[in-house]
Scaffold this active site. Sequence first.
Site, short mmCIF file in Angstrom:
data_model
loop_
_atom_site.label_atom_id
_atom_site.label_comp_id
_atom_site.label_asym_id
_atom_site.label_seq_id
_atom_site.Cartn_x
_atom_site.Cartn_y
_atom_site.Cartn_z
N CYS A 174 51.12 -4.24 56.06
CA CYS A 174 51.29 -4.27 54.61
C CYS A 174 52.24 -3.18 54.10
O CYS A 174 52.40 -3.03 52.89
CB CYS A 174 49.94 -4.19 53.88
SG CYS A 174 48.79 -2.98 54.52
N HIS A 313 48.39 2.48 46.73
CA HIS A 313 48.15 1.39 47.68
C HIS A 313 46.86 0.66 47.30
O HIS A 313 46.81 -0.57 47.31
CB HIS A 313 48.07 1.94 49.10
CG HIS A 313 47.97 0.88 50.15
ND1 HIS A 313 48.94 -0.09 50.32
CD2 HIS A 313 47.01 0.62 51.07
CE1 HIS A 313 48.58 -0.90 51.31
NE2 HIS A 313 47.42 -0.48 51.78
N GLU A 324 43.10 7.82 49.97
CA GLU A 324 44.36 7.90 49.23
C GLU A 324 44.25 8.88 48.06
O GLU A 324 45.17 9.66 47.81
CB GLU A 324 44.78 6.53 48.72
CG GLU A 324 46.12 6.57 48.00
CD GLU A 324 46.66 5.21 47.61
OE1 GLU A 324 47.84 5.14 47.21
OE2 GLU A 324 45.91 4.21 47.71
N LYS A 345 47.12 -4.04 42.65
CA LYS A 345 46.49 -5.09 43.47
C LYS A 345 45.25 -5.65 42.78
O LYS A 345 44.82 -6.77 43.08
CB LYS A 345 46.11 -4.54 44.84
CG LYS A 345 47.27 -4.31 45.79
CD LYS A 345 46.77 -3.85 47.16
CE LYS A 345 47.91 -3.58 48.12
NZ LYS A 345 48.66 -2.35 47.77
N HIS A 350 46.36 -8.58 47.33
CA HIS A 350 47.07 -7.96 48.45
C HIS A 350 47.94 -9.03 49.10
O HIS A 350 47.43 -9.93 49.76
CB HIS A 350 46.07 -7.38 49.46
CG HIS A 350 46.67 -6.40 50.40
ND1 HIS A 350 47.99 -6.45 50.79
CD2 HIS A 350 46.14 -5.33 51.06
CE1 HIS A 350 48.25 -5.46 51.63
NE2 HIS A 350 47.14 -4.76 51.79
N PHE A 411 47.85 -0.87 58.32
CA PHE A 411 47.25 -0.89 59.64
C PHE A 411 48.33 -0.53 60.67
O PHE A 411 49.51 -0.83 60.50
CB PHE A 411 46.69 -2.27 59.97
CG PHE A 411 45.32 -2.54 59.40
CD1 PHE A 411 44.71 -1.66 58.53
CD2 PHE A 411 44.62 -3.69 59.77
CE1 PHE A 411 43.45 -1.91 58.01
CE2 PHE A 411 43.35 -3.96 59.26
CZ PHE A 411 42.77 -3.07 58.39
#
Length: 424
Positions: A174, A313, A324, A345, A350, A411
């Site tokens: 992502c 994010h 975060e 988001k 996402h 990831f």
Amino acid sequence: MHYRVAVTGLGIVNPFDGEGEPNSGGVTDFFQRITNGQSAVSLYETQDIPRPISVPAVRCAAFRPELRLGKALSTMMERFAQLGVAAAFDAWQDAGLDKEYCQASGMTEASGVAWGTALGGLMAFERGYRDFWQHGRERVPPMSVVLGMNNAAAGHISIQLGLGNSALTYSVACASAATAIGEAFQHIRNGRAKLMVAGGSDATLAYAVVRAWEALKVLSPGDKATAPQACRPFHPERAGLVLGEGAAALVLEDWDHAVARNARIYAEIAGYGANADHMHLVRPDQNGQVAAMNMALNEAGLSPSELGYVNAHGTATREGDPIEIAALRTVFGRHAEQLAVSATKSAHGHLMGATGAVEALLTVLALHYDTLPPTAHLDRVDASCAGVAHVRGTALRGSKVTSALSNSFAFGGSNAVLAFKAVR
């Protein structure tokens, strides 16, 4: 020598298209809906065998590739490429350019593509598996390789617009689109190109993909009534992410070249930070995020106290959101309490490889319109996510913010952060 880089074009394929006239919407409409806190999430249901899907998701249901691209071209593409090429075409047109521009101006070798996708044309291969195992067919369609290759979107954009400098594809989960934008920025900043189309696209709602994320136990649940509020970053009751499909593109341009052709400049892209956590395949790492943000700020020549906004994010996972926020508090210190932060988001879901481009586009527009979008559905902030100035419920208008970051943490431990400056 380093060159300044302007953002001169924006394009998007988004789930709000088609709510008025067919294929209506576009960049301005999308931004208005996001700043109004409108959710694009709805319940996605299928009748797949052996088990139907029923999850909150974001779909570009009204997107008609044959209308946006023409039937002949659209049949040569899988859905992720259709979405991506349509967004790139819109961004190119928004920048005041036509399809013959590069050839007519001698810019072919100075113009390129950098594109992100996490999944590429996976749907083409999934259909092939179904043909074999469910339908008993002896072979897959002969165009499966061409449809399924991850660099198909970049290749089509390059061919259709005559961009001969590069046709690069980045697949970094992502962080794919943010990485593509950052690398395109570096191409121009370092004098390797004058003009780049950069962005990302993904079509994530293949049966196998949904089931895989479901098995990982990070998808937010919901029914028809609750689906629009299913993605709740930083909320005490957040329950996971919401998958979606879409695409966004930015035209990045050497500043002097943009000025010389009297282009509209939305914002300046001024910094890029990218690194690897080198700690864990799926668990985010605060130190890696801190380092990536500091890299972007340093390259942009910004001190932490100067920054006004971060598009976080913020995936609405139990573990990821507090990490975060802790990283933001580390980077910005006391200034974090005045730092506007939102996770869009919550409204657009996402979009995997496309997410970084959608959020970069929203960050550029936030500076351009001096309006900071909110985190939708955030009526309460989890104590573990406190310590920043969350933009909640309604947009922050007239904020006079002059610089912003867009964060993408993936990831695999890959982090990508983009820094933008307002042009007023």
